[in-house]
Design a protein around this motif. Structure first.
Motif, PDB file in Angstrom:
ATOM      1  N   VAL A 322      47.185  36.382  35.456  1.00 51.34           N
ATOM      2  CA  VAL A 322      48.014  37.190  36.594  1.00 51.34           C
ATOM      3  C   VAL A 322      47.708  38.649  36.223  1.00 51.34           C
ATOM      4  O   VAL A 322      47.402  39.503  37.190  1.00 51.34           O
ATOM      5  CB  VAL A 322      49.763  37.011  36.309  1.00 51.34           C
ATOM      6  CG1 VAL A 322      50.405  37.774  37.153  1.00 51.34           C
ATOM      7  CG2 VAL A 322      49.801  35.556  36.529  1.00 51.34           C
ATOM      8  N   LEU A 323      47.695  39.345  35.172  1.00 52.94           N
ATOM      9  CA  LEU A 323      47.464  40.721  34.918  1.00 52.94           C
ATOM     10  C   LEU A 323      46.022  41.022  35.530  1.00 52.94           C
ATOM     11  O   LEU A 323      45.673  42.296  35.996  1.00 52.94           O
ATOM     12  CB  LEU A 323      47.575  41.073  33.341  1.00 52.94           C
ATOM     13  CG  LEU A 323      47.341  42.444  33.221  1.00 52.94           C
ATOM     14  CD1 LEU A 323      48.711  43.285  33.622  1.00 52.94           C
ATOM     15  CD2 LEU A 323      47.218  42.846  31.612  1.00 52.94           C
ATOM     16  N   ARG A 324      45.178  40.226  35.379  1.00 52.94           N
ATOM     17  CA  ARG A 324      43.566  40.382  35.879  1.00 52.94           C
ATOM     18  C   ARG A 324      43.363  40.120  37.094  1.00 52.94           C
ATOM     19  O   ARG A 324      42.700  40.705  38.045  1.00 52.94           O
ATOM     20  CB  ARG A 324      42.789  39.697  34.831  1.00 52.94           C
ATOM     21  CG  ARG A 324      42.565  40.310  33.531  1.00 52.94           C
ATOM     22  CD  ARG A 324      41.588  39.646  32.661  1.00 52.94           C
ATOM     23  NE  ARG A 324      40.266  39.529  33.284  1.00 52.94           N
ATOM     24  CZ  ARG A 324      39.401  40.487  33.190  1.00 52.94           C
ATOM     25  NH1 ARG A 324      39.685  41.397  32.452  1.00 52.94           N
ATOM     26  NH2 ARG A 324      38.198  40.308  33.683  1.00 52.94           N
ATOM     27  N   PHE A 325      43.928  38.823  37.725  1.00 47.59           N
ATOM     28  CA  PHE A 325      43.664  38.364  39.190  1.00 47.59           C
ATOM     29  C   PHE A 325      44.551  38.380  39.913  1.00 47.59           C
ATOM     30  O   PHE A 325      44.505  38.124  41.030  1.00 47.59           O
ATOM     31  CB  PHE A 325      43.035  36.962  38.888  1.00 47.59           C
ATOM     32  CG  PHE A 325      41.934  36.716  37.817  1.00 47.59           C
ATOM     33  CD1 PHE A 325      40.309  37.514  38.279  1.00 47.59           C
ATOM     34  CD2 PHE A 325      41.958  36.450  36.575  1.00 47.59           C
ATOM     35  CE1 PHE A 325      39.543  37.527  37.489  1.00 47.59           C
ATOM     36  CE2 PHE A 325      40.940  36.022  35.962  1.00 47.59           C
ATOM     37  CZ  PHE A 325      39.675  36.873  35.947  1.00 47.59           C
ATOM     38  N   GLY A 326      45.906  38.994  39.770  1.00 47.91           N
ATOM     39  CA  GLY A 326      46.878  38.705  40.652  1.00 47.91           C
ATOM     40  C   GLY A 326      47.549  37.338  40.416  1.00 47.91           C
ATOM     41  O   GLY A 326      47.369  36.687  39.549  1.00 47.91           O
ATOM     42  N   ILE A 327      48.826  37.125  41.239  1.00 46.08           N
ATOM     43  CA  ILE A 327      49.736  35.946  41.238  1.00 46.08           C
ATOM     44  C   ILE A 327      48.837  34.851  41.770  1.00 46.08           C
ATOM     45  O   ILE A 327      49.029  33.477  41.113  1.00 46.08           O
ATOM     46  CB  ILE A 327      50.798  36.208  41.496  1.00 46.08           C
ATOM     47  CG1 ILE A 327      51.599  37.548  40.846  1.00 46.08           C
ATOM     48  CG2 ILE A 327      51.924  35.082  41.584  1.00 46.08           C
ATOM     49  CD1 ILE A 327      52.966  37.800  41.334  1.00 46.08           C
ATOM     50  N   LEU A 328      48.620  34.876  42.882  1.00 45.92           N
ATOM     51  CA  LEU A 328      48.114  33.640  43.790  1.00 45.92           C
ATOM     52  C   LEU A 328      46.800  32.871  43.015  1.00 45.92           C
ATOM     53  O   LEU A 328      46.895  31.618  43.116  1.00 45.92           O
ATOM     54  CB  LEU A 328      47.826  34.121  45.089  1.00 45.92           C
ATOM     55  CG  LEU A 328      48.877  34.746  45.962  1.00 45.92           C
ATOM     56  CD1 LEU A 328      48.246  35.080  47.405  1.00 45.92           C
ATOM     57  CD2 LEU A 328      49.995  33.657  46.026  1.00 45.92           C
ATOM     58  N   LYS A 329      45.952  33.402  42.304  1.00 47.14           N
ATOM     59  CA  LYS A 329      44.911  32.526  41.899  1.00 47.14           C
ATOM     60  C   LYS A 329      45.213  31.732  40.740  1.00 47.14           C
ATOM     61  O   LYS A 329      45.118  30.518  40.792  1.00 47.14           O
ATOM     62  CB  LYS A 329      43.721  33.569  41.740  1.00 47.14           C
ATOM     63  CG  LYS A 329      42.945  34.000  42.667  1.00 47.14           C
ATOM     64  CD  LYS A 329      41.794  34.794  42.530  1.00 47.14           C
ATOM     65  CE  LYS A 329      41.075  35.516  43.621  1.00 47.14           C
ATOM     66  NZ  LYS A 329      40.073  36.424  42.893  1.00 47.14           N
ATOM     67  N   PRO A 330      46.024  32.218  39.701  1.00 45.94           N
ATOM     68  CA  PRO A 330      46.611  31.447  38.880  1.00 45.94           C
ATOM     69  C   PRO A 330      47.656  30.446  39.407  1.00 45.94           C
ATOM     70  O   PRO A 330      47.685  29.101  38.638  1.00 45.94           O
ATOM     71  CB  PRO A 330      47.355  32.422  37.700  1.00 45.94           C
ATOM     72  CG  PRO A 330      46.760  33.775  38.130  1.00 45.94           C
ATOM     73  CD  PRO A 330      46.188  33.762  39.469  1.00 45.94           C
ATOM     74  N   LEU A 331      48.173  30.814  40.174  1.00 49.83           N
ATOM     75  CA  LEU A 331      49.209  29.886  41.161  1.00 49.83           C
ATOM     76  C   LEU A 331      48.395  28.611  41.412  1.00 49.83           C
ATOM     77  O   LEU A 331      48.887  27.452  41.357  1.00 49.83           O
ATOM     78  CB  LEU A 331      49.944  30.570  42.033  1.00 49.83           C
ATOM     79  CG  LEU A 331      51.210  29.761  42.597  1.00 49.83           C
ATOM     80  CD1 LEU A 331      52.329  29.714  41.389  1.00 49.83           C
ATOM     81  CD2 LEU A 331      51.653  30.580  43.779  1.00 49.83           C
ATOM     82  N   LEU A 332      47.376  28.792  42.174  1.00 54.58           N
ATOM     83  CA  LEU A 332      46.594  27.692  42.701  1.00 54.58           C
ATOM     84  C   LEU A 332      46.012  26.964  41.565  1.00 54.58           C
ATOM     85  O   LEU A 332      45.682  25.715  41.635  1.00 54.58           O
ATOM     86  CB  LEU A 332      45.351  28.580  43.531  1.00 54.58           C
ATOM     87  CG  LEU A 332      44.207  27.477  44.089  1.00 54.58           C
ATOM     88  CD1 LEU A 332      44.947  26.495  45.084  1.00 54.58           C
ATOM     89  CD2 LEU A 332      43.051  27.871  44.717  1.00 54.58           C
ATOM     90  N   LEU A 333      45.398  27.483  40.515  1.00 54.86           N
ATOM     91  CA  LEU A 333      44.854  26.898  39.299  1.00 54.86           C
ATOM     92  C   LEU A 333      45.981  26.078  38.569  1.00 54.86           C
ATOM     93  O   LEU A 333      45.679  24.825  38.532  1.00 54.86           O
ATOM     94  CB  LEU A 333      44.412  28.064  38.270  1.00 54.86           C
ATOM     95  CG  LEU A 333      43.888  27.488  37.037  1.00 54.86           C
ATOM     96  CD1 LEU A 333      42.562  26.635  37.069  1.00 54.86           C
ATOM     97  CD2 LEU A 333      43.763  28.579  35.881  1.00 54.86           C
ATOM     98  N   GLY A 334      47.365  26.554  38.640  1.00 54.81           N
ATOM     99  CA  GLY A 334      48.238  25.761  38.157  1.00 54.81           C
ATOM    100  C   GLY A 334      48.460  24.723  38.758  1.00 54.81           C
ATOM    101  O   GLY A 334      48.806  23.594  38.518  1.00 54.81           O
ATOM    102  N   ALA A 335      48.797  24.664  40.153  1.00 56.47           N
ATOM    103  CA  ALA A 335      49.140  23.701  41.277  1.00 56.47           C
ATOM    104  C   ALA A 335      47.906  22.435  41.177  1.00 56.47           C
ATOM    105  O   ALA A 335      48.167  21.210  41.137  1.00 56.47           O
ATOM    106  CB  ALA A 335      49.159  24.080  42.638  1.00 56.47           C
ATOM    107  N   VAL A 336      46.779  22.834  41.024  1.00 57.78           N
ATOM    108  CA  VAL A 336      45.626  21.918  40.986  1.00 57.78           C
ATOM    109  C   VAL A 336      45.654  21.320  39.696  1.00 57.78           C
ATOM    110  O   VAL A 336      45.492  19.781  39.614  1.00 57.78           O
ATOM    111  CB  VAL A 336      44.243  22.690  41.095  1.00 57.78           C
ATOM    112  CG1 VAL A 336      43.131  21.632  40.869  1.00 57.78           C
ATOM    113  CG2 VAL A 336      43.965  23.093  42.500  1.00 57.78           C
ATOM    114  N   LEU A 337      45.983  21.942  38.705  1.00 56.24           N
ATOM    115  CA  LEU A 337      45.713  21.304  37.316  1.00 56.24           C
ATOM    116  C   LEU A 337      47.019  20.141  37.115  1.00 56.24           C
ATOM    117  O   LEU A 337      46.760  19.243  36.493  1.00 56.24           O
ATOM    118  CB  LEU A 337      46.040  22.336  36.246  1.00 56.24           C
ATOM    119  CG  LEU A 337      44.644  23.198  36.086  1.00 56.24           C
ATOM    120  CD1 LEU A 337      44.820  24.176  34.834  1.00 56.24           C
ATOM    121  CD2 LEU A 337      43.494  22.219  35.555  1.00 56.24           C
ATOM    122  N   VAL A 338      48.010  20.643  37.523  1.00 57.79           N
ATOM    123  CA  VAL A 338      49.398  19.680  37.490  1.00 57.79           C
ATOM    124  C   VAL A 338      49.272  18.385  38.115  1.00 57.79           C
ATOM    125  O   VAL A 338      49.548  17.322  37.680  1.00 57.79           O
ATOM    126  CB  VAL A 338      50.668  20.447  38.007  1.00 57.79           C
ATOM    127  CG1 VAL A 338      51.813  19.540  37.897  1.00 57.79           C
ATOM    128  CG2 VAL A 338      51.096  21.599  37.074  1.00 57.79           C
TER     129      VAL A 338
END
Length: 462
Positions: A322-338
């Protein structure tokens, strides 16, 4: 225009965020938030059953948890009401956090002195006090966390909060059971009451975030009401209760709708569906492990050991992302991985036969599930935090946190029926499919953000 990742600090510099005082304070307060949760749920039910309380009566104690879902009802009070003596010295947020902690300590200490077999009603009343105080602490703590750092650092604060919360679950779960086994339930609950001091110390150590003054807040409330109604409403001339109702209860919702317009519907739908996949799966996890043939000790060892550390690893990693790429990209990664890890459970179910699959397979699947869950939960908390307006933090976040679990809890009620009808492999495929709406809506949010950034870049510089 340089990308966000190109402008972000190096990884070794980003790691320093976890040594900052706000993150350390939130980590300790996360422990304070997680400590009472199991003590009014699974740990309490174990105590009641150990004392011979009837299962029917134990089942009624599940209603204690309604306070966590209903906290939106008193969140406006926490957002605005100044506590005598406490608020002048501690500030709006820390005063309410401390009040909640004192209520938790009193409730747990009271429970420790009662005998469930002879005093079931007083035990229930004390449990309600603990749950109400805990949910009140949560409202103020969420606001305190959001207001303590900018959006780009919310991932780190979320990771610290989740770490503290998870440690508290271990202490209040396994720790309380160990103490009860060695010294009795009274000592166990009295020990948990003493551990509330960790949160109290963190509250006193923390720094109160800045707030709008009362006069400035009233002007903002009046401007908000006038803007939405399209004409002067003269809020300052209305009765006290009308000003408080409009300012503390109505304005938080008006502000959110005014800020996002019609897109607010998309945002609220996204908040409601993001956790569908993991909540639906979570209900049937332990029955699934048992039906595969794993022993209780194997499940406990793998789930506690690998689950705990992989969740913490996922949370810490997401804080840096989140610190490096903002919130939405990690949010997408988490949704896909779950969603993807549900398919791993489906494969594990297909391997189950007369004998359980090798224990290493269970360890790998649980590790992947908890790593993805840590990433998704941290990114989602950071996203919900970014949705709030600093003038209505507590009320707006209470709304989002209540909304994010309700659909998942409802759908999870059909999980057992789905397993009986289609078996575990198809159940986990369906659970994975429930993640598709969340993935789709994250892409919609990313497209909207891209359009906003592009439009801002095209505007002429004055």
């Amino acid at each position: 225009m340089a990308s966000r990742s190109a402008l972000a600090p190096p990884w070794w510099v980003a790691l320093r965020v976890y040594t900052r005082k706000p993150v350390l304070v939130i980590t300790l307060l996360g422990f304070s938030a997680g400590l009472p949760f199991l003590l009014v749920f699974s740990t309490l039910t174990a105590w009641l059953r150990d004392e011979g309380v009837a299962r029917t009566a134990i089942g009624f104690f599940a209603w204690v948890g309604l306070t966590y879902s209903l906290k939106i009802l008193w969140a406006p009070v926490v957002d605005r009401l100044r506590l005598p003596l406490l608020t002048p010295s501690l500030g709006q947020r820390r005063s309410w956090i401390l009040l909640g902690q004192l209520g938790i300590a009193v409730g747990l200490a009271t429970m420790s002195q009662l005998d469930p077999a002879a005093s079931l009603t007083p035990i229930a009343a004390a449990a309600v006090l603990v749950a109400f105080s805990s949910s009140t602490q949560d409202v103020a703590l969420d606001a305190f966390r959001i207001e303590s750092a900018p959006d780009e650092e919310q991932g780190a604060l979320s990771a610290g909060y989740i770490f503290g919360y998870r440690v508290a679950l271990l202490v209040a779960g396994a720790g309380a059971l160990y103490i009860a086994d060695a010294s009795g339930w009274s000592v166990a609950y009295l020990s948990m009451a003493a551990l509330v001091a960790v949160g109290v110390a963190a509250t006193l150590w923390g720094d109160e975030p800045p707030h709008r003054g009362a006069a400035e807040q009233r002007r903002m409330d009046a401007a908000m009401v006038d803007q939405v109604m399209g004409r002067p409403m003269h809020l300052e001339r209305r009765a006290f209760w009308q000003r408080q109702l409009l300012g503390a209860v109505i304005c938080p919702f008006l502000e959110f709708l005014q800020r996002y317009g019609r897109f607010a519907v998309v945002v609220l739908i996204f908040v409601a569906v993001f956790r569908l996949s993991d909540i639906a799966m979570g209900v049937m996890a332990n029955p699934f492990y048992l039906d595969l043939g794993y022993s209780k000790s194997e499940i406990a060892s793998i789930a506690k050991l690998f689950g705990f550390f992989m969740t913490i690893a996922g949370s810490a990693l997401c804080g840096l992302l989140v610190l490096r790429f903002g919130i939405l990209k990690p949010l997408l990664l988490g949704a896909v991985l779950v969603a993807a890890t549900n398919l791993l459970f489906s494969l594990l179910a297909l391997e189950g036969g007369t004998a359980p699959p090798p224990i290493v397979w269970l360890a790998l699947v649980i590790s992947a599930d908890n790593l993805s869950g840590g990433i998704a939960a941290t990114a989602f908390v950071a996203y919900l935090s970014s949705l709030t307006h600093r003038s209505y933090t507590a009320t707006q976040y209470a709304l989002f946190s209540s909304l994010m679990t309700l659909p998942g809890k409802f759908i999870s009620g059909f999980s057992g029926w789905l397993v009986d009808v289609g078996g575990y492999p198809w159940f986990f495929v369906v659970a994975a499919a429930l993640g598709i709406p969340a993935i789709t809506l994250v892409l919609v949010l990313m497209a909207r953000e891209h359009r906003t950034v592009t439009a801002a870049a095209r505007e002429p510089v004055p």
